[in-house]
Design a protein around this motif. Structure first.
Motif, PDB file in Angstrom:
ATOM      1  N   ARG A 349      13.601 -30.799  27.936  1.00  0.00           N
ATOM      2  CA  ARG A 349      14.901 -31.085  28.564  1.00  0.00           C
ATOM      3  C   ARG A 349      15.060 -30.204  29.804  1.00  0.00           C
ATOM      4  NH1 ARG A 349      19.613 -31.886  24.089  1.00  0.00           N
ATOM      5  NH2 ARG A 349      20.612 -32.642  25.992  1.00  0.00           N
ATOM      6  N   THR A 350      15.362 -28.931  29.575  1.00  0.00           N
ATOM      7  CA  THR A 350      15.507 -27.968  30.669  1.00  0.00           C
ATOM      8  C   THR A 350      14.742 -26.711  30.250  1.00  0.00           C
ATOM      9  OG1 THR A 350      17.422 -26.878  29.689  1.00  0.00           O
ATOM     10  CG2 THR A 350      17.867 -28.823  31.052  1.00  0.00           C
ATOM     11  N   PRO A 351      14.339 -25.897  31.199  1.00  0.00           N
ATOM     12  CA  PRO A 351      13.625 -24.664  30.811  1.00  0.00           C
ATOM     13  C   PRO A 351      14.448 -23.822  29.830  1.00  0.00           C
ATOM     14  CG  PRO A 351      13.406 -25.019  33.165  1.00  0.00           C
ATOM     15  CD  PRO A 351      14.369 -26.066  32.664  1.00  0.00           C
ATOM     16  N   ALA A 352      15.774 -23.782  30.000  1.00  0.00           N
ATOM     17  CA  ALA A 352      16.609 -22.934  29.145  1.00  0.00           C
ATOM     18  C   ALA A 352      16.645 -23.450  27.702  1.00  0.00           C
ATOM     19  CB  ALA A 352      18.034 -22.867  29.708  1.00  0.00           C
ATOM     20  N   TYR A 353      16.468 -24.745  27.530  1.00  0.00           N
ATOM     21  CA  TYR A 353      16.600 -25.348  26.198  1.00  0.00           C
ATOM     22  C   TYR A 353      15.440 -24.976  25.280  1.00  0.00           C
ATOM     23  CZ  TYR A 353      17.274 -29.069  22.724  1.00  0.00           C
ATOM     24  OH  TYR A 353      17.470 -29.771  21.557  1.00  0.00           O
ATOM     25  N   HIS A 354      14.286 -24.690  25.849  1.00  0.00           N
ATOM     26  CA  HIS A 354      13.082 -24.466  25.034  1.00  0.00           C
ATOM     27  C   HIS A 354      12.660 -23.002  25.066  1.00  0.00           C
ATOM     28  CE1 HIS A 354      12.479 -28.802  24.611  1.00  0.00           C
ATOM     29  NE2 HIS A 354      12.866 -28.874  25.859  1.00  0.00           N
ATOM     30  N   ASP A 355      12.397 -22.459  23.908  1.00  0.00           N
ATOM     31  CA  ASP A 355      11.987 -21.065  23.815  1.00  0.00           C
ATOM     32  C   ASP A 355      10.462 -20.990  23.733  1.00  0.00           C
ATOM     33  OD1 ASP A 355      11.703 -18.413  23.428  1.00  0.00           O
ATOM     34  OD2 ASP A 355      12.637 -18.358  21.432  1.00  0.00           O
ATOM     35  N   LEU A 356       9.830 -20.982  24.913  1.00  0.00           N
ATOM     36  CA  LEU A 356       8.356 -20.962  24.923  1.00  0.00           C
ATOM     37  C   LEU A 356       7.813 -19.663  24.340  1.00  0.00           C
ATOM     38  CD1 LEU A 356       7.322 -22.633  28.302  1.00  0.00           C
ATOM     39  CD2 LEU A 356       7.724 -23.653  26.075  1.00  0.00           C
ATOM     40  N   ALA A 357       8.608 -18.595  24.425  1.00  0.00           N
ATOM     41  CA  ALA A 357       8.156 -17.311  23.879  1.00  0.00           C
ATOM     42  C   ALA A 357       7.966 -17.405  22.364  1.00  0.00           C
ATOM     43  CB  ALA A 357       9.162 -16.220  24.224  1.00  0.00           C
ATOM     44  N   ALA A 358       8.716 -18.316  21.727  1.00  0.00           N
ATOM     45  CA  ALA A 358       8.620 -18.455  20.267  1.00  0.00           C
ATOM     46  C   ALA A 358       7.322 -19.133  19.838  1.00  0.00           C
ATOM     47  CB  ALA A 358       9.810 -19.251  19.737  1.00  0.00           C
ATOM     48  N   LEU A 359       6.660 -19.789  20.811  1.00  0.00           N
ATOM     49  CA  LEU A 359       5.389 -20.441  20.484  1.00  0.00           C
ATOM     50  C   LEU A 359       4.343 -19.392  20.170  1.00  0.00           C
ATOM     51  CD1 LEU A 359       5.063 -23.114  23.294  1.00  0.00           C
ATOM     52  CD2 LEU A 359       5.395 -23.542  20.859  1.00  0.00           C
ATOM     53  N   ALA A 360       3.795 -19.466  18.989  1.00  0.00           N
ATOM     54  CA  ALA A 360       2.720 -18.536  18.656  1.00  0.00           C
ATOM     55  C   ALA A 360       1.416 -19.151  19.136  1.00  0.00           C
ATOM     56  CB  ALA A 360       2.701 -18.301  17.155  1.00  0.00           C
ATOM     57  N   GLY A 361       0.859 -18.647  20.220  1.00  0.00           N
ATOM     58  CA  GLY A 361      -0.418 -19.161  20.718  1.00  0.00           C
ATOM     59  C   GLY A 361      -0.254 -20.369  21.614  1.00  0.00           C
ATOM     60  N   ALA A 362      -1.341 -21.113  21.783  1.00  0.00           N
ATOM     61  CA  ALA A 362      -1.365 -22.244  22.706  1.00  0.00           C
ATOM     62  C   ALA A 362      -0.458 -23.364  22.195  1.00  0.00           C
ATOM     63  CB  ALA A 362      -2.792 -22.754  22.839  1.00  0.00           C
ATOM     64  N   LEU A 363       0.000 -24.191  23.133  1.00  0.00           N
ATOM     65  CA  LEU A 363       0.846 -25.320  22.745  1.00  0.00           C
ATOM     66  C   LEU A 363      -0.022 -26.524  22.399  1.00  0.00           C
ATOM     67  CD1 LEU A 363       3.563 -26.722  22.425  1.00  0.00           C
ATOM     68  CD2 LEU A 363       3.585 -27.132  24.880  1.00  0.00           C
ATOM     69  N   ARG A 364       0.050 -26.917  21.160  1.00  0.00           N
ATOM     70  CA  ARG A 364      -0.588 -28.149  20.702  1.00  0.00           C
ATOM     71  C   ARG A 364       0.529 -29.020  20.153  1.00  0.00           C
ATOM     72  NH1 ARG A 364      -5.824 -28.054  20.075  1.00  0.00           N
ATOM     73  NH2 ARG A 364      -5.819 -29.523  18.349  1.00  0.00           N
ATOM     74  N   SER A 365       0.555 -30.288  20.553  1.00  0.00           N
ATOM     75  CA  SER A 365       1.650 -31.131  20.074  1.00  0.00           C
ATOM     76  C   SER A 365       1.255 -32.611  20.059  1.00  0.00           C
ATOM     77  CB  SER A 365       2.917 -30.867  20.894  1.00  0.00           C
ATOM     78  OG  SER A 365       4.054 -31.390  20.214  1.00  0.00           O
ATOM     79  N   HIS A 366       2.238 -33.469  19.956  1.00  0.00           N
ATOM     80  CA  HIS A 366       2.016 -34.898  19.711  1.00  0.00           C
ATOM     81  C   HIS A 366       3.282 -35.680  20.054  1.00  0.00           C
ATOM     82  CE1 HIS A 366       4.368 -34.486  15.924  1.00  0.00           C
ATOM     83  NE2 HIS A 366       3.873 -33.257  15.959  1.00  0.00           N
ATOM     84  N   GLY A 367       3.271 -36.961  19.793  1.00  0.00           N
ATOM     85  CA  GLY A 367       4.451 -37.787  20.045  1.00  0.00           C
ATOM     86  C   GLY A 367       4.162 -39.009  20.893  1.00  0.00           C
ATOM     87  N   GLY A 368       3.068 -38.948  21.686  1.00  0.00           N
ATOM     88  CA  GLY A 368       2.768 -40.041  22.612  1.00  0.00           C
ATOM     89  C   GLY A 368       1.607 -40.902  22.151  1.00  0.00           C
ATOM     90  N   ARG A 369       1.083 -41.692  23.084  1.00  0.00           N
ATOM     91  CA  ARG A 369      -0.003 -42.625  22.777  1.00  0.00           C
ATOM     92  C   ARG A 369      -1.308 -41.900  22.465  1.00  0.00           C
ATOM     93  NH1 ARG A 369       1.482 -47.944  21.728  1.00  0.00           N
ATOM     94  NH2 ARG A 369       2.963 -48.604  23.298  1.00  0.00           N
ATOM     95  N   TYR A 370      -1.491 -40.719  23.029  1.00  0.00           N
ATOM     96  CA  TYR A 370      -2.778 -40.038  22.833  1.00  0.00           C
ATOM     97  C   TYR A 370      -2.879 -39.371  21.471  1.00  0.00           C
ATOM     98  CZ  TYR A 370      -4.017 -41.516  27.402  1.00  0.00           C
ATOM     99  OH  TYR A 370      -4.329 -42.325  28.463  1.00  0.00           O
ATOM    100  N   GLU A 371      -1.825 -39.522  20.669  1.00  0.00           N
ATOM    101  CA  GLU A 371      -1.882 -39.083  19.273  1.00  0.00           C
ATOM    102  C   GLU A 371      -1.704 -40.281  18.344  1.00  0.00           C
ATOM    103  OE1 GLU A 371       0.493 -37.475  21.491  1.00  0.00           O
ATOM    104  OE2 GLU A 371      -1.186 -36.205  22.101  1.00  0.00           O
TER     105      GLU A 371
END
Lengths: 408, 408
Positions: A349-371
């Motif tokens: 959404r916006t940079p303020a909405y997401h706490d990237l610091a809370a991510l432990a390690g690299a970002l791996r995710s899903h939700g789109g066609r490539y998953e």
């Protein structure tokens, strides 16, 4: 034999176990098999069948688990994400409850047909959907997360910790292993012969397939699969979605802040819904490769869509009606535009909405066609009709039908 | 060290071999590995690296081979299909010639840098593109199909049959095995130390991964990989595209006759270009999951696009400029609309145009998004920078760079 949502299930007499290995991109299986860490899965693919199935869009956990337990796409069962924006009430609505489910699950029908049904999930959020109509028929449904709180009246079982062991930490690989161990214990005790075991993807969000932690995790999963096979089960395995590294070449998260970009280009009033968002965000920061966009009143949807399609990292953008068709989504729980992003890109959404610091390690995710493409494995060979079907555009939510009717 | 199309290649001293296993969906490798038929590929994935790469769209042979040998997408090298419709001349133009290639291949540069370059393809159609600028520098380029016709002046070699054996039949697995055998023979004879070996997908069009013919084929491929490894090569393997069964539940071909449907809905004047079409059609009947549509003068492109997007089996449809961006295509060699179809659906022109009777067995084909993800395997572990890259949105046409620079 029983019929649910226009599908007829004719399970064999032996125990039937369907397993959803949350977030198991095929690479996880390949890596573990190549290193000799999944001998039982390897045996299944030798003696039975292994290929790919297509998941439901968006490639999220609730969406796909709901499809697997009903046998229908989100357009029919109504769960198109973890939550949606209700334009009538102006509220964001969580869908962690069976009251949002518009189709029956197969479980009460299986129980009424004479099977002993047990459904075990890692996350409590899915339990209510899985348990829908089942407990009153005599079935069992509980989560690893709240194992110690299961009681006969509402879960069909009250002694989970005695049977399986202490309730595990939800942010762990153990939460998933506990699901399979519960399946083994229930079968051994003669308390279930028709099981759905659904794990959580904490490990896959944190670890790439070749990492030691992932390999150890899949080896432990495989040991439980071996125990289920030894107990005489016919087993079908699939996943709710795959998993990809969503990072730049330097390893930092690769995020498009959709609401920020839309507001700065077209003005205020956009609401971006990220349906990956749920009470458990530490492992993905609510960042996935799929978004619903609600436009400000009077905004030209086509103009915004065409702008989004030119933005590098966006791979699909459709107006509601088209997206509902192409992605089998429930039109009344969607935004004006549906957006999905590239193999290595997530939407925020916006940079303020997401706490990237809370991510432990690299970002791996899903939700789109490539998953979207996920493993599909059966412990027995498929009969002729289902072999043709499995080699076509087979879906992960065909798994109960194929495990029941298609294994020789 | 040499630089081509803004990429710098720094190959190791040992022989470098890049292999494109045409039409090798990952399932082919999984099935063969599980049955113990690819011990050398298994060893590569244990000692080196195995994952997925993303191919270029459309997922056809010429398009992706051109990307692999130049290191750039079709928008740069210009080969967006086997042929295109030239609106200026009103002619359909085959692109089996290097004169359509808008970027240099890496081969003349590798040869000038001191390597002994050899490029072997199964089909003659690719030879001209591969040979571009190479023979005059002292390199070698020939095809299995025309092995006996290779002469020093135009191919850099005149004794192929003496070295490798008799020219094989093009519609056969042998045509592909010959490519790898040629690589082994050239390396053994000390005549090449920088090789590109590109097979053909006749076997994959005809046989599903679990069929005995496919397993035997991959076992034979694996034996040649073993010989290349034994000769000390560092090897990178990928594919140009995957392969899916394009059939209904009863096993019959699942075809949308696009030109027929468009004419009956909107009137005469549509020209549907199927860029899979080439002189070799017996194995796929010119049916793939991708089409370019040229509209009659004055036709509303948006109206046709929106109609196509509602047609079950169509998964993507874009106007030219949007498709050029999203699929990295050369805008001057495209139709007004670009269409791709589902995992189990192919696009045709009219029923009369395609000879389905000529199809030997079930229809398996490619061209769309569901053949986009392909295997990527290296014989050595990747260094840190390239390991991050390989776990992101790595492309099949990164393979020469990674094999040269990324293997430890």
């Amino acid at each position: 034999m029983f019929t649910v949502n226009h599908r007829t299930y004719n399970p064999p007499a032996q125990p039937v176990v369907v397993i959803c290995l949350d977030g198991s991109a095929d690479e996880y299986l390949d890596c573990a098999i190549a290193r000799g860490r999944m001998p039982n899965l390897l045996k299944m693919s030798q003696d039975g069948w292994r290929g790919f199935a297509r998941a439901a869009m968006p490639t999220f956990t609730n969406v796909n688990n709901s499809s697997i337990v009903t046998g229908v796409p989100p357009s029919v069962h109504g769960i198109g994400g973890n939550f949606f924006f209700d334009t009538a009430s102006g509220e964001e609505v969580m869908m962690n409850s069976s009251k949002f489910l518009r189709a029956e699950t197969i479980f009460p029908h299986a129980q009424r047909s004479g099977r002993k049904v047990a459904v075990v999930t890692a996350k409590e959020k899915l339990r209510d959907i899985f348990a829908s109509g089942l407990i009153s028929e005599g079935g069992i449904a509980f989560s690893s997360e709240k194992a110690r709180h299961a009681v006969v009246e509402t879960h069909g079982i009250g002694d989970v910790e005695e049977l399986v062991g202490p309730t595990p930490e939800i942010y762990s690989g153990d939460a998933s292993l506990y699901v399979l161990k519960a399946g083994v214990a229930l079968m051994k005790a003669g308390r279930a012969d028709f099981l759905y075991l659904s794990t959580t993807d904490y490990m896959q969000h944190k670890h790439a397939p070749e990492e030691a932690e992932a390999l150890d995790f899949y080896a432990a999963i495989d040991a439980e699969i071996g125990r289920l096979l030894a107990l005489g089960a016919v087993i079908g395995i699939t996943a709710d979605h795959g998993m990809n590294a969503k990072q730049r070449a330097d390893g930092t998260p690769n995020v498009i802040y959709l609401e920020t970009e839309l507001v700065s280009t077209f003005g205020e009033g956009f609401r971006v819904i990220l349906p990956i968002t749920d009470p458990y965000v530490a492992h993905h920061g609510a960042l996935g490769s799929f978004a619903q966009v609600h436009l400000p009143a009077g905004m030209d949807a086509v103009k915004v869509r065409d702008w989004l399609l030119k933005r590098t990292g966006i791979t699909e953008c459709h107006e509601r009606a088209t997206a509902a068709l192409l992605m089998e989504l429930p039109e009344d729980r969607m935004g004006d535009l549906v957006v999905s992003s590239a193999r290595n890109v997530v939407l925020g959404r916006t940079p303020a909405y997401h706490d990237l610091a809370a991510l432990a390690g690299a970002l791996r995710s899903h939700g789109g066609r490539y998953e979207e493409m996920v493993p599909l494995v059966f412990s027995s060979p498929l009969n002729e009709a289902y072999a043709v079907r499995a080699s076509g555009d087979v879906r992960n939510f065909d798994i109960f039908e194929i495990t029941c009717n298609g294994t020789r």
